[in-house]
Motif scaffolding. Structure first.
Motif, PDB file in Angstrom:
ATOM      1  N   ASN A 177       0.850  -1.188   0.000  1.00 22.28           N
ATOM      2  CA  ASN A 177       0.000   0.000   0.000  1.00 22.28           C
ATOM      3  C   ASN A 177       0.884   1.235   0.000  1.00 22.28           C
ATOM      4  N   SER A 178       0.288   2.396  -0.136  1.00 23.63           N
ATOM      5  CA  SER A 178       1.082   3.620  -0.211  1.00 23.63           C
ATOM      6  C   SER A 178       1.721   3.917   1.135  1.00 23.63           C
ATOM      7  N   VAL A 179       2.935   4.432   1.095  1.00 17.97           N
ATOM      8  CA  VAL A 179       3.691   4.779   2.288  1.00 17.97           C
ATOM      9  C   VAL A 179       4.254   6.169   2.095  1.00 17.97           C
ATOM     10  N   HIS A 180       4.062   7.033   3.081  1.00 17.84           N
ATOM     11  CA  HIS A 180       4.651   8.368   3.013  1.00 17.84           C
ATOM     12  C   HIS A 180       5.196   8.747   4.382  1.00 17.84           C
ATOM     13  N   ALA A 181       6.506   8.812   4.483  1.00 20.94           N
ATOM     14  CA  ALA A 181       7.139   9.203   5.736  1.00 20.94           C
ATOM     15  C   ALA A 181       7.168  10.728   5.851  1.00 20.94           C
ATOM     16  N   TYR A 182       6.800  11.227   7.019  1.00 16.24           N
ATOM     17  CA  TYR A 182       6.799  12.664   7.276  1.00 16.24           C
ATOM     18  C   TYR A 182       8.041  13.057   8.059  1.00 16.24           C
ATOM     19  N   SER A 183       8.611  14.191   7.695  1.00 15.60           N
ATOM     20  CA  SER A 183       9.691  14.751   8.497  1.00 15.60           C
ATOM     21  C   SER A 183       9.094  15.329   9.772  1.00 15.60           C
ATOM     22  N   LEU A 184       9.934  15.637  10.741  1.00 14.33           N
ATOM     23  CA  LEU A 184       9.443  16.243  11.981  1.00 14.33           C
ATOM     24  C   LEU A 184       8.769  17.574  11.684  1.00 14.33           C
ATOM     25  N   ASN A 185       9.354  18.387  10.816  1.00 14.08           N
ATOM     26  CA  ASN A 185       8.739  19.673  10.467  1.00 14.08           C
ATOM     27  C   ASN A 185       7.371  19.478   9.811  1.00 14.08           C
ATOM     28  N   GLU A 186       7.248  18.468   8.956  1.00 13.16           N
ATOM     29  CA  GLU A 186       5.953  18.177   8.341  1.00 13.16           C
ATOM     30  C   GLU A 186       4.946  17.720   9.390  1.00 13.16           C
ATOM     31  N   ALA A 187       5.399  16.928  10.348  1.00 13.85           N
ATOM     32  CA  ALA A 187       4.511  16.473  11.421  1.00 13.85           C
ATOM     33  C   ALA A 187       4.040  17.646  12.270  1.00 13.85           C
ATOM     34  N   LEU A 188       4.923  18.593  12.526  1.00 16.68           N
ATOM     35  CA  LEU A 188       4.536  19.779  13.290  1.00 16.68           C
ATOM     36  C   LEU A 188       3.476  20.577  12.544  1.00 16.68           C
ATOM     37  N   SER A 189       3.624  20.685  11.231  1.00 12.42           N
ATOM     38  CA  SER A 189       2.644  21.397  10.417  1.00 12.42           C
ATOM     39  C   SER A 189       1.297  20.671  10.436  1.00 12.42           C
TER      40      SER A 189
END
Length: 230
Positions: A177-189
């Motif tokens: 299935n699709s996988v997209h890892a978020y950076s910490l900055n993206e997670a904060l956003s």
């Protein structure tokens, strides 16, 4: 749901990912305010309540219940095979409720629990698998009791990005299935979009390949609970 969490792959998950889980869950537990959880029974006359979203084989629930024994714990996961292991691991624990729920598009912001119910919500090593990450964070925020804490942990993309893009493609082929890892900055956003204030955050190294991040947040808007029962 990813085929990776079914059958023999699910049965051997704890062994295959032992080092990874040990590192990530250690960081997660360090981010949880254990003292506040322990004080809820004395201050409010009830057991503290927690929800582990994508609880898998119950590793985090088991470790947390060892530290806060009097707690009403809920865990949800999309994999019946992973939950079977969780039920075995937690069979001697009282006040544990495990449910097989697949978070599909359109339901992420409306998880099937009462609003304002949980003193702690955790979501570890799973945000990359979720189809609507911001909506899920908003949905979990609605479930937090006043003063409740949301702790989210996941692996982070690595530089250089072309390398990571190729690795992510390969990981998608494995998981199915699709996988997209978020950076910490993206997670904060994403947390900001979900109406969450991040109180603490941390990036950390798991090993030569995997890096991770963890954050603790609370909701910034008041809880509005309908007069009708959920």
């Amino acid at each position: 749901m990813s085929r990776y969490y079914k059958g023999k792959r699910a049965q051997h998950y704890n062994t295959r990912w032992l080092r990874f889980n040990t590192r990530t869950l250690t960081e997660t537990l360090a981010m949880i305010d254990i003292t506040t959880l322990r004080s809820i029974r004395e201050q409010q006359g009830r057991l503290p309540r927690m929800l582990d979203v994508a609880c898998g084989t119950g590793l985090l629930l088991k470790q947390l219940l060892a530290q806060v024994q009097d707690i009403e714990a809920y865990g949800l996961d999309a994999s019946a095979d992973m939950l079977a292991q969780a039920r075995t691991a937690l069979q001697d624990q009282s006040h544990v409720h495990l449910e097989c729920i697949q978070i599909r598009k359109g339901m992420a912001s409306n998880l099937p629990y009462a609003q304002g119910n949980f003193d702690l919500i955790t979501c570890t090593n799973a945000l990359h698998d979720m189809p609507e990450a911001a909506a899920l964070l908003a949905g979990m925020a609605k479930l937090l009791a006043p003063g409740g804490q949301l702790v989210v942990e996941d692996f982070a993309p690595r530089e250089p990005r072309p390398f990571w893009a190729a690795f992510e493609w390969f990981f998608q082929r494995i998981e199915g299935n699709s996988v997209h890892a978020y950076s910490l900055n993206e997670a904060l956003s994403l947390c900001e979009q979900a109406g969450l204030h991040v109180a603490r955050e941390k990036g950390f190294i798991i090993d030569w390949l995997w890096h991770g991040w963890v954050l603790s947040a609370y909701r910034t808007t008041p809880i509005t609970i309908s007069s009708q029962s959920d």
